[in-house]
Design a protein around this motif. Structure first.
Motif, PDB file in Angstrom:
ATOM      1  N   ARG A  69       0.800  -1.231   0.000  1.00  0.00           N
ATOM      2  CA  ARG A  69       0.000   0.000   0.000  1.00  0.00           C
ATOM      3  C   ARG A  69       0.834   1.283   0.000  1.00  0.00           C
ATOM      4  N   ARG A  86       1.839   1.741  -3.517  1.00  0.00           N
ATOM      5  CA  ARG A  86       0.680   2.171  -4.294  1.00  0.00           C
ATOM      6  C   ARG A  86       0.388   3.662  -4.078  1.00  0.00           C
ATOM      7  N   ARG A 114       2.722   5.429  -6.244  1.00  0.00           N
ATOM      8  CA  ARG A 114       2.339   5.241  -7.647  1.00  0.00           C
ATOM      9  C   ARG A 114       1.154   6.128  -8.026  1.00  0.00           C
ATOM     10  N   GLU A 126       4.428  -2.054  -9.714  1.00  0.00           N
ATOM     11  CA  GLU A 126       4.184  -0.661  -9.325  1.00  0.00           C
ATOM     12  C   GLU A 126       5.231   0.271  -9.933  1.00  0.00           C
TER      13      GLU A 126
END
Length: 469
Positions: free
Chosen positions: A160, A163, A166, A203
Motif C-alpha cells: 500500500r 501504491r 504510484r 508498481e
C-alpha cells in the motif's frame, strides 16, 4: 446525490442480481476514474451474494479467488471480478488477511480498502455513489489519504505505501501528511520489504509510465522504498557530474530521474511496452557512474560506465523479475548509449553501427540519447538547436539511407549461404564459418559485392588462401 453512468453490460448484470434478490455495486478504481471523468474499462463488482450463489446466477464463472469470496464472471464478452461483501482482519504476513468474514452491507466492505478515493461504490441499478470516507472530496482536493488510521492500513499490506507513491505519480495528487509520515515509519518500511519483487516491479512500471516519472521516483527515494529494492541507484545521490564543460546541472541520480521524464517515443509505434523499455533504460543508463568516476586533466570522467551499467542493470532487473526479453532490450540500449557519431564516418562505418545496434533498436537508442540530453539540464530538447542534436539528425538520415539500400545487416542477408559454399566445394566446418564472416565484411564495405557470382568467386579464392596457410 452524485451519480455516475453505469455501463450497459453492468446494468444487464445487475438485473440478474436483482432478479435473484441481491444487490451489486461497482467498486474500486473504476468508480474513482469515472468520478474523475477518465472512464473505466476494468470493472470490479461487490455484492451481498455468496460465491456459490453467484455461480448459480451466471453460467460462465471461474472460481479465481473463491477462498476470499471472489469469482470471475464472463458476461457479455467481459471478464468481471465479483466479490462478496467482506471484512478482513489480522494480517500476520503483511499481505493476506488471516480472517475473512462476509459482510451484509457495502459500507462494511469499503472499510477494508486502502485509500479514500478507492473506497467508493456505485449502485449498479442507478449509479448512485456510496462514499462513507470522503473519497469524492479527496479527489477534488487531489489528495491521497488512507481509509482510517494509516499505520493500520499499511501494516495490512506492505504494497500500500508503494501504491500511494504510484497514485501520486500517475494522478499528480499529493499524499496527505499523516499518510506520508507513516510511510516513513520503520515498521511500515519493514512491512514494505516483505512484498515480493514482482509486486514492487509492477508498481515501478506504472510509475515509469506515468506522465512525469520523476515525481514517483523521488517519492520512492525520499520515503526509503527505493533503498529497499534498487539501492544501487542511490549511489548517484551526491555524485557530482558538473565541471568546466557545463554538461550537467544535476547529480547522477537526479539526472537519471529527469532522463525518465524526457524519455518519449518519437515514432508512431507508441506502445506501452516500448515506452517501458525506454524509460527503464533511461532510469538505469548511468547507474554505474559512481563506481567508475575519476578525473583526467581536471575533468570528471566516467570511463566504461556504459558497459558496467549494462551489467548492473541486468542484475537489478533480474532481481526484480523482469522477463529475459525486457532485460536484454534494456541492457542492450544501456551498453550502446554512448555512441559517438562524427560526420567523417564512412558509409561502411554507418552500416557497422546499424549491424552492432540492430536496425530494430535504432529508434529507441536515439530516443534514449535525447532523454539523456534532456536529463542534463531539464530543458526541452529541440532537435535543430544544438550541434549534438544536429549530429543525431545527420546520423538518423544516414541510417535511413543505409536501410533503404537494403544492405546486408547480417550473414543471413548475404546472397550466398553455407549450403551454397558447400555445393561449391568448400567443406563444412570452421573454415566455412570464417569465409562467411569475410564475405560479410566485404559486403559491409561494398554492398555492390552482394551478388551470388561475386561472393562465390571470392569464397573460392578465400578457401584457396586458407588451404595454403
Amino acid at each position: 446525490m452524485q451519480k455516475i453512468k453505469i455501463p450497459y453490460e453492468l446494468q444487464k448484470m445487475n438485473s440478474l442480481f436483482e432478479g435473484a434478490g441481491y444487490k451489486a455495486y461497482l467498486v474500486g478504481g473504476a468508480v474513482r476514474d469515472e468520478i474523475m471523468g477518465k472512464g473505466a474499462h476494468d470493472w470490479d463488482v461487490a455484492t451481498n451474494a455468496r460465491p456459490e450463489e453467484v455461480m448459480k446466477i451466471f453460467r460462465r464463472v471461474i472460481p479465481t479467488g473463491i477462498k476470499h469470496g471472489t469469482v470471475t464472471v464472463h458476461f457479455m464478452k467481459q471478464a468481471i471480478e465479483v466479490t462478496t461483501f467482506r471484512t478482513e482482519s489480522d494480517y500476520s504476513d503483511g499481505r493476506h488477511p488471516d480472517k475473512v468474514e462476509y459482510a451484509g452491507r457495502i459500507e462494511e466492505d469499503l472499510s477494508r480498502r486502502d485509500f479514500t478515493m478507492n473506497a467508493m461504490a456505485a449502485n449498479l441499478k442507478d449509479g448512485s455513489i456510496v462514499d462513507p470516507y470522503g473519497g469524492r472530496d479527496d479527489i477534488k482536493a487531489r489528495v491521497i489519504r488512507t481509509v482510517g488510521v494509516p499505520h493500520e492500513r499499511f501494516m495490512e499490506d506492505g504494497l500500500r505505501p508503494v501504491r500511494a507513491v504510484r497514485f501520486a505519480s500517475q494522478l499528480g495528487f499529493k499524499i496527505e501528511q499523516s499518510t506520508y509520515d507513516d510511510i516513513l515509519n520503520a515498521e511500515t518500511l519493514g512491512n514494505v520489504a516483505k512484498i515480493s519483487a514482482e509486486r514492487f516491479r509492477d508498481e515501478l512500471c506504472k510509475i515509469l509510465l506515468s506522465p512525469v516519472p520523476s515525481v514517483g521516483l523521488r517519492l520512492l527515494e525520499q520515503s526509503g522504498i527505493l533503498k529497499i529494492f534498487v539501492p544501487e541507484l542511490l549511489q548517484g545521490r551526491g555524485c557530482v557530474q558538473s565541471d568546466e564543460r557545463g554538461f550537467h546541472d544535476f547529480d547522477v541520480l537526479d539526472h537519471n530521474f529527469y532522463a525518465c521524464d524526457g524519455a518519449v517515443l518519437r515514432d508512431e509505434q507508441n506502445s506501452a511496452d516500448r515506452l517501458l523499455i525506454l524509460r527503464l533504460a533511461a532510469l538505469l543508463h548511468d547507474v554505474a557512474k559512481p563506481a567508475v568516476k575519476g578525473q583526467n586533466d581536471g575533468k570528471i570522467t566516467f570511463y566504461n560506465h556504459d558497459a558496467l551499467g549494462a551489467k548492473m542493470a541486468r542484475q537489478i532487473l533480474t532481481r526484480l523479475k523482469f522477463s529475459n526479453a525486457q532485460i536484454d532490450s534494456v541492457c542492450h540500449l544501456i551498453k550502446e548509449h554512448m555512441f559517438n557519431y562524427e560526420g567523417s564516418w564512412s558509409d561502411a562505418a554507418v552500416r557497422r553501427f546499424v549491424q552492432r545496434v540492430g536496425a530494430q533498436n535504432i529508434d529507441s537508442l536515439f530516443d534514449l540519447r535525447l532523454a539523456d540530453i534532456y536529463g542534463m539540464h531539464k530543458v526541452a530538447v529541440r532537435l535543430h538547436d544544438s550541434a549534438v542534436c544536429g549530429k543525431l539528425l545527420e546520423l538518423q538520415e544516414r541510417v535511413a539511407a543505409v536501410l533503404e539500400q537494403k544492405s546486408a545487416m547480417g550473414i543471413k542477408d548475404l546472397a550466398v549461404g553455407g549450403d551454397d559454399l558447400i555445393a561449391a566445394g568448400i567443406p563444412a566446418g570452421k573454415t566455412l564459418g570464417a569465409i562467411l564472416k569475410e564475405l560479410f565484411e566485404t559486403v559491409t564495405d561494398d554492398p555492390s559485392m552482394n551478388s551470388r557470382d561475386a561472393l562465390l568467386g571470392l569464397a573460392k579464392n578465400l578457401y584457396s588462401s586458407f588451404r595454403q596457410n
